[in-house]
Design an enzyme around this catalytic site. Structure first.
Site, short mmCIF file in Angstrom:
data_model
loop_
_atom_site.label_atom_id
_atom_site.label_comp_id
_atom_site.label_asym_id
_atom_site.label_seq_id
_atom_site.Cartn_x
_atom_site.Cartn_y
_atom_site.Cartn_z
CB CYS A 28 -0.99 -0.01 1.16
SG CYS A 28 -0.30 -0.61 2.71
CE1 TYR A 29 0.56 5.18 3.07
CE2 TYR A 29 0.11 3.01 4.00
CZ TYR A 29 -0.23 4.34 3.86
OH TYR A 29 -1.34 4.84 4.47
#
Ligand code: SF4
Ligand code: SF4
Lengths: 401, 135
Positions: free
Chosen positions: A140-141
């Site tokens: 997600c990052y």
């Protein structure tokens, strides 16, 4: 004749409140007596401007594209490490943080010219600071590194949050040893060469409210030139110490944790400071208004330097070894006169907390209130006081086998 | 009796000359050396306090100028950045010449350049780096 905070706020809104500083109230009480003064005066303002190590600020810098998670990674502002143990884009910088390559005390005494306190001063002053960060990357990052300039005006939040400020009274530091020592209480010359103190005395917030009857969680205050709040009791809050007959602690006692919007604050009242051989610090301006609800509260605000006593402590030996030994008691009138007597010897005194700046803060807060710009708050919850049993304990070390 | 606090800069060729001797012997001046620094292959710098009659003092300074010594008042090398000073008073007991003084009514500090001898004792003491000595 008791007043309520709501009544005082009504007068403030109408521009009719009578506001004086904790210095001015002394003469007023001498002149009119406590009963009359308590009737006339609505608010007494206090102030202090001293180095406070347990200070810092947190920021939310906003998301990058693609996104990066600073949490669990490493980040630096102007090469000074910041704390990243939060979510993706929250960081916290502490006042005493130092660049990794600062030589510290390797060449003694270390100079400590730049660190967290100075960065906070620069950020508040609107200067750009350089963020460098490394992250481990997640689904997600995904992003793993970031280098960018930051400016306070672009940050989502910039909040000063100091876990311990505003000490209610403090030691006077001297040095009985035969060599110069470098401490958080300044440079101390050998054989009682000087005595350093650090309190605004009669102007200091908690010395004007010795039992925390007014100042509590939720109290609105002057903080760093803006508006802040008392968030909690400060760390090492120690209400159960020895007190004089006037209720005033005879040494370090209560403390405050404070917070406020850094974007409103000013570098005039948040100043990076350097203690040779010790480290970097942030000097913080705080002012607390005390509503005069009754005569008892007024009496406390009329406390004078000569009625506030504190302990003289040897930082050559007793303090570093953790011994609770006092070389005697002195009051702030003596400290401010320039000389005190310790072990029969005249010792010149120096301050670390600026009384001149404390006077200005109390004056500014007075102006804000008089103009109707600053209303007083009821506390949400009182701070632990003398009956709380709260003490400041040393660490009980348990060896790890 | 006149008195001057000066920073003297000696070019390399003059570093080994007995110039203070001449100032004392030929110009009848009192020479109080406050600080000195000579580095190899560089110039020498001396912070001195010269005192004597007004005329001998002027003549002595002429002598130095003719030799090629650069003369500068000490006060130029000392800077108090007033806007950084918070009036904490930490420098008050350390300053040996009372260049820093404290108004105890207002608790405000002031600085008199002309009294400063550039001893640098206050530098490690000032938490706000308000004093700068360029010597
Ligand atoms: S250098 Fe500092 S301590 Fe020394 S004389 Fe000048 S002001 Fe005073
Ligand atoms: S120590 Fe520095 S900041 Fe403090 S009064 Fe002296 S010059 Fe000003």
């Amino acid at each position: 004749m008791a007043k309520t905070i709501a009544e005082i706020n009504e007068k403030i809104k109408k521009g009719e409140a009578v506001v004086v500083t904790a210095e001015e109230i002394i003469d007023l009480v001498d002149e009119k007596g406590t009963q009359k003064a308590a009737k006339e005066v609505d608010v007494v303002t206090t102030g202090t401007f001293g180095p406070m190590c347990s200070s810092g600020a947190y920021f939310n810098i906003g998301h990058t594209r693609p996104k990066i998670k600073l949490g669990g990674g490493r980040a630096y502002l102007n090469d000074v490490p910041v704390y990243t143990g939060f979510a993706a884009t929250d960081i916290y910088i502490g006042a005493t943080a130092l660049p990794d390559d600062d030589p510290r005390n390797k060449v003694f005494p270390g100079k400590f010219l730049y660190g967290g306190g100075h960065i906070i001063e620069e950020i508040v002053g609107g200067k750009d600071v350089k963020l460098r960060a490394a992250a481990y990357g997640t689904d997600c990052y995904p992003r793993k590194s970031l280098e960018t300039w930051l400016n306070i005006k672009d940050l989502n939040e910039a909040v000063l949050f100091n876990p311990r400020n505003c000490y209610q009274n403090y030691n006077v530091a001297v040095n009985l040893s035969d060599k110069v020592i470098y401490t958080y209480m300044g440079v101390l010359q050998p054989n009682l060469g000087n005595a350093n103190y650090c309190s605004a005395g009669q102007l200091s917030p908690l010395l004007n409210d010795p039992y925390y009857k007014i100042i509590g969680i939720g109290t609105r205050i002057f903080l760093g030139g803006g508006v802040g709040y008392v968030a909690w009791q400060g760390t090492q809050h120690n209400p159960t110490v020895n007190r004089g007959e006037n209720g005033v602690p005879r040494g370090g006692a209560g403390t405050l944790a404070v917070m406020g919007d850094l974007k409103q604050m000013s570098p005039d009242w948040l100043v990076g400071s350097t203690f040779t051989g010790y480290g970097v610090n942030l000097t913080v301006g705080i002012g607390v208004p005390i509503p005069i609800l009754n005569e008892e509260i007024l009496k406390w605000t009329a406390v004078k330097d000569e009625d506030i006593y504190t302990q003289v402590v040897d930082y050559g030996q007793a303090y570093p070894s953790g011994k609770k030994e006092s070389l005697g008691e002195v009051n702030y009138a003596q400290l401010k006169s320039g000389k005190i007597t310790v072990q029969g010897k005249g010792v010149p005194t120096a301050g670390l907390s600026s009384y001149a700046r404390a006077v200005k803060i109390a004056g500014l807060l007075k102006d804000w209130i008089k103009k109707g710009d600053f209303l007083l708050t009821e506390t949400v919850q009182p701070l632990p006081s003398v009956d709380s049993g709260v003490t400041f304990k040393p660490l009980k070390e348990r060896p790890i086998k | 009796m006149a008195k001057k606090r000066l920073v003297l800069t000696f070019p390399h060729k003059l570093v080994d000359q007995p110039i203070t001797y001449h100032l004392i012997k030929d110009y009848d001046l009192m020479v109080n050396i406050l600080r000195a620094r000579v580095t190899p292959r560089e110039e020498g710098r001396l912070v001195v306090e010269l005192s004597g009659g007004k005329e001998p003092l002027d003549k002595g300074m002429n002598y130095l100028a003719e030799l090629g010594v650069q003369i500068q008042p000490l006060a130029q090398d000392v800077q108090w950045h007033q806007e950084r000073c918070t009036h904490c008073t930490a420098c008050i007991p350390i300053c040996p010449t009372q260049a820093f003084t404290l108004d105890r009514q207002e608790m405000t500090v002031s600085f008199d350049k002309d009294k400063c001898i550039a001893c640098e004792l206050c530098l490690p003491v000032c938490p706000y780096k308000a004093i700068e000595i360029l010597f």
